[in-house]
Design a protein around this motif. Structure first.
Motif, mmCIF file in Angstrom:
data_model
loop_
_atom_site.group_PDB
_atom_site.id
_atom_site.type_symbol
_atom_site.label_atom_id
_atom_site.label_comp_id
_atom_site.label_asym_id
_atom_site.label_seq_id
_atom_site.Cartn_x
_atom_site.Cartn_y
_atom_site.Cartn_z
ATOM 1 N N LEU A 1 -67.870 12.490 -88.263
ATOM 2 C CA LEU A 1 -66.692 12.466 -87.398
ATOM 3 C C LEU A 1 -65.511 11.994 -88.244
ATOM 4 O O LEU A 1 -65.568 10.924 -88.848
ATOM 5 C CB LEU A 1 -66.907 11.509 -86.224
ATOM 6 C CG LEU A 1 -65.654 11.193 -85.395
ATOM 7 C CD1 LEU A 1 -65.159 12.442 -84.662
ATOM 8 C CD2 LEU A 1 -65.921 10.057 -84.409
ATOM 9 N N LEU A 2 -64.470 12.796 -88.303
ATOM 10 C CA LEU A 2 -63.241 12.426 -89.002
ATOM 11 C C LEU A 2 -62.165 12.205 -87.954
ATOM 12 O O LEU A 2 -61.802 13.127 -87.224
ATOM 13 C CB LEU A 2 -62.821 13.527 -89.978
ATOM 14 C CG LEU A 2 -61.496 13.304 -90.716
ATOM 15 C CD1 LEU A 2 -61.572 12.083 -91.623
ATOM 16 C CD2 LEU A 2 -61.107 14.546 -91.516
ATOM 17 N N TRP A 3 -61.655 10.983 -87.888
ATOM 18 C CA TRP A 3 -60.672 10.615 -86.866
ATOM 19 C C TRP A 3 -59.487 9.967 -87.569
ATOM 20 O O TRP A 3 -59.600 8.879 -88.121
ATOM 21 C CB TRP A 3 -61.315 9.659 -85.856
ATOM 22 C CG TRP A 3 -60.495 9.389 -84.625
ATOM 23 C CD1 TRP A 3 -59.181 9.701 -84.390
ATOM 24 C CD2 TRP A 3 -60.953 8.738 -83.435
ATOM 25 N NE1 TRP A 3 -58.796 9.294 -83.142
ATOM 26 C CE2 TRP A 3 -59.867 8.701 -82.529
ATOM 27 C CE3 TRP A 3 -62.178 8.190 -83.063
ATOM 28 C CZ2 TRP A 3 -59.974 8.119 -81.273
ATOM 29 C CZ3 TRP A 3 -62.283 7.610 -81.800
ATOM 30 C CH2 TRP A 3 -61.195 7.576 -80.912
ATOM 31 N N VAL A 4 -58.358 10.658 -87.547
ATOM 32 C CA VAL A 4 -57.180 10.241 -88.304
ATOM 33 C C VAL A 4 -56.009 9.985 -87.364
ATOM 34 O O VAL A 4 -55.743 10.779 -86.453
ATOM 35 C CB VAL A 4 -56.777 11.310 -89.335
ATOM 36 C CG1 VAL A 4 -55.509 10.892 -90.077
ATOM 37 C CG2 VAL A 4 -57.918 11.560 -90.318
ATOM 38 N N VAL A 5 -55.322 8.871 -87.592
ATOM 39 C CA VAL A 5 -54.016 8.637 -86.978
ATOM 40 C C VAL A 5 -52.978 8.835 -88.080
ATOM 41 O O VAL A 5 -53.058 8.198 -89.138
ATOM 42 C CB VAL A 5 -53.901 7.226 -86.391
ATOM 43 C CG1 VAL A 5 -52.485 6.996 -85.856
ATOM 44 C CG2 VAL A 5 -54.923 7.017 -85.289
ATOM 45 N N MET A 6 -52.033 9.727 -87.852
ATOM 46 C CA MET A 6 -51.068 10.104 -88.876
ATOM 47 C C MET A 6 -49.649 9.962 -88.344
ATOM 48 O O MET A 6 -49.352 10.410 -87.240
ATOM 49 C CB MET A 6 -51.332 11.551 -89.313
ATOM 50 C CG MET A 6 -50.596 12.007 -90.529
ATOM 51 S SD MET A 6 -51.300 13.569 -91.151
ATOM 52 C CE MET A 6 -50.993 14.677 -89.782
ATOM 53 N N ASP A 7 -48.792 9.333 -89.119
ATOM 54 C CA ASP A 7 -47.403 9.179 -88.702
ATOM 55 C C ASP A 7 -46.700 10.528 -88.622
ATOM 56 O O ASP A 7 -46.966 11.436 -89.428
ATOM 57 C CB ASP A 7 -46.648 8.290 -89.691
ATOM 58 C CG ASP A 7 -46.743 6.813 -89.343
ATOM 59 O OD1 ASP A 7 -47.255 6.493 -88.262
ATOM 60 O OD2 ASP A 7 -46.314 5.976 -90.161
ATOM 61 N N GLU A 8 -45.774 10.647 -87.682
ATOM 62 C CA GLU A 8 -44.951 11.847 -87.589
ATOM 63 C C GLU A 8 -44.199 12.094 -88.895
ATOM 64 O O GLU A 8 -43.933 13.246 -89.264
ATOM 65 C CB GLU A 8 -43.962 11.716 -86.421
ATOM 66 C CG GLU A 8 -43.102 12.938 -86.193
ATOM 67 C CD GLU A 8 -42.149 12.780 -85.022
ATOM 68 O OE1 GLU A 8 -41.229 13.633 -84.901
ATOM 69 O OE2 GLU A 8 -42.298 11.825 -84.236
ATOM 70 N N THR A 9 -43.891 11.014 -89.616
ATOM 71 C CA THR A 9 -43.208 11.123 -90.908
ATOM 72 C C THR A 9 -43.926 12.089 -91.844
ATOM 73 O O THR A 9 -43.292 12.836 -92.592
ATOM 74 C CB THR A 9 -43.140 9.737 -91.591
ATOM 75 O OG1 THR A 9 -42.586 8.799 -90.687
ATOM 76 C CG2 THR A 9 -42.300 9.784 -92.862
ATOM 77 N N VAL A 10 -45.247 12.067 -91.813
ATOM 78 C CA VAL A 10 -46.043 12.923 -92.699
ATOM 79 C C VAL A 10 -45.706 14.389 -92.474
ATOM 80 O O VAL A 10 -45.638 15.181 -93.427
ATOM 81 C CB VAL A 10 -47.546 12.679 -92.461
ATOM 82 C CG1 VAL A 10 -48.386 13.612 -93.312
ATOM 83 C CG2 VAL A 10 -47.898 11.222 -92.757
ATOM 84 N N LEU A 11 -45.490 14.762 -91.241
ATOM 85 C CA LEU A 11 -45.224 16.160 -90.906
ATOM 86 C C LEU A 11 -43.760 16.539 -91.105
ATOM 87 O O LEU A 11 -43.451 17.716 -91.294
ATOM 88 C CB LEU A 11 -45.629 16.415 -89.454
ATOM 89 C CG LEU A 11 -47.102 16.138 -89.133
ATOM 90 C CD1 LEU A 11 -47.327 16.143 -87.629
ATOM 91 C CD2 LEU A 11 -47.998 17.152 -89.814
#
Length: 288
Positions: free
Chosen positions: A171-181
């Motif tokens: 299971l890969l569960w990532v929280v990513m900042d909007e900044t990344v996108l």
């Protein structure tokens, strides 16, 4: 591995065997010094064996098993078979020319985990990057590296992604900042292709991606990226890894790992829910 830089290229199996040796020593009522005396080594060597900070030498392990009271030959043979397996290089060993020890440990833990959770404030996580995105990021981070080294590192990054398509993926569960996108990486077509890749991969049931929008304000992990690894082996504790510009620190003490986990749990509650991810990604892609 806990709390320090580097940690060597310890494999998950070596960590498990080190923990089993520790349990056997404690059950036998022996101190580090007493175990070390039987091997004619320093007590620090025994400690490092138990923490998987050094390789496990078969003659040493065999002697330790005897003094710890493991007398059945089939039990000794089975343990030594695992030691030999743990000492075999992983698939990533073929990239050792570009792979530092601290990251070799990371790749090993990643390969053995059945749950990988992460917070990423700067870049798309390596397991989800396209080839073009990975090359652009690596060139920016290593401006003096020759082209062939960058190519090798890109190949390593893409090889790591095989774990997501194996028969029993983690299971890969990532929280990513909007900044990344929002941060432009390469030409617009690179970012559009990367976001398309995210949309495709997050459709898989074992991949969860949550976006932390600007509107969410501050959150508990604004210090930098980190990973949490959980393993199917009961002897292996959860491990947290916090990366820096020159390496990584690994944490396995319960209180330390709990701090990372609590921060990530709070962030999962604060970020946009998983079912909103595709719509967020599609909206940003249209703007590029």
């Amino acid at each position: 591995m806990a709390g320090g830089q580097g940690g060597g290229a310890a494999t998950a199996l070596r960590l498990v065997l080190g923990k089993r040796l520790q349990d056997l020593r404690e059950a036998a009522g022996l101190s580090f010094e007493e175990a070390a005396a039987a091997l004619d080594v320093t007590h620090a060597t025994v400690r490092r064996m138990e923490k998987a900070q050094v390789g496990l030498k078969v003659p040493y392990v065999e002697k330790l098993l005897r003094i710890y009271g493991v007398t059945r030959q089939q039990d000794v043979d089975a343990f030594l078979t695992l030691v030999r397996e743990a000492n075999r290089p992983g698939w990533w060993h073929r990239y050792r020319d570009v792979l530092p020890d601290w990251f070799s440990a990371f790749v090993s833990l990643e390969a053995e985990a059945d749950q990988i959770r992460a917070y990423e404030p700067h870049y798309i996580p390596g397991l989800l990057q396209t080839e073009a995105y990975a090359a652009t990021v690596l060139r920016a981070g290593m401006p003096h590296a020759p082209a062939d080294e960058i190519e090798r590192l890109v190949a390593l990054r893409l090889a790591r992604q095989d774990l997501l398509v194996r028969s029993r993926p983690p299971l890969l569960w990532v929280v990513m900042d909007e900044t990344v996108l929002r941060r432009p990486i390469g030409r617009p077509n690179v970012m559009r292709a990367q976001i398309t890749r995210l949309i495709e991969v997050t459709a898989q049931p074992h991949v969860r991606l949550q976006i932390m929008p600007f509107s969410a304000g501050p959150h508990p992990a604004m210090y930098g990226p980190f990973h949490l690894f959980r393993f199917p082996l009961p002897e292996l504790p959860d491990v947290a890894c916090a990366e820096s510009l020159v390496g990584a620190a690994y944490f396995e003490q319960r209180d330390d790992v709990s701090t990372f986990r609590e921060a990530l749990d709070r962030m999962c509650a604060q970020a946009a829910p998983v079912h909103r991810t595709e719509a967020i990604l599609s909206g940003i892609r249209k703007e590029i």
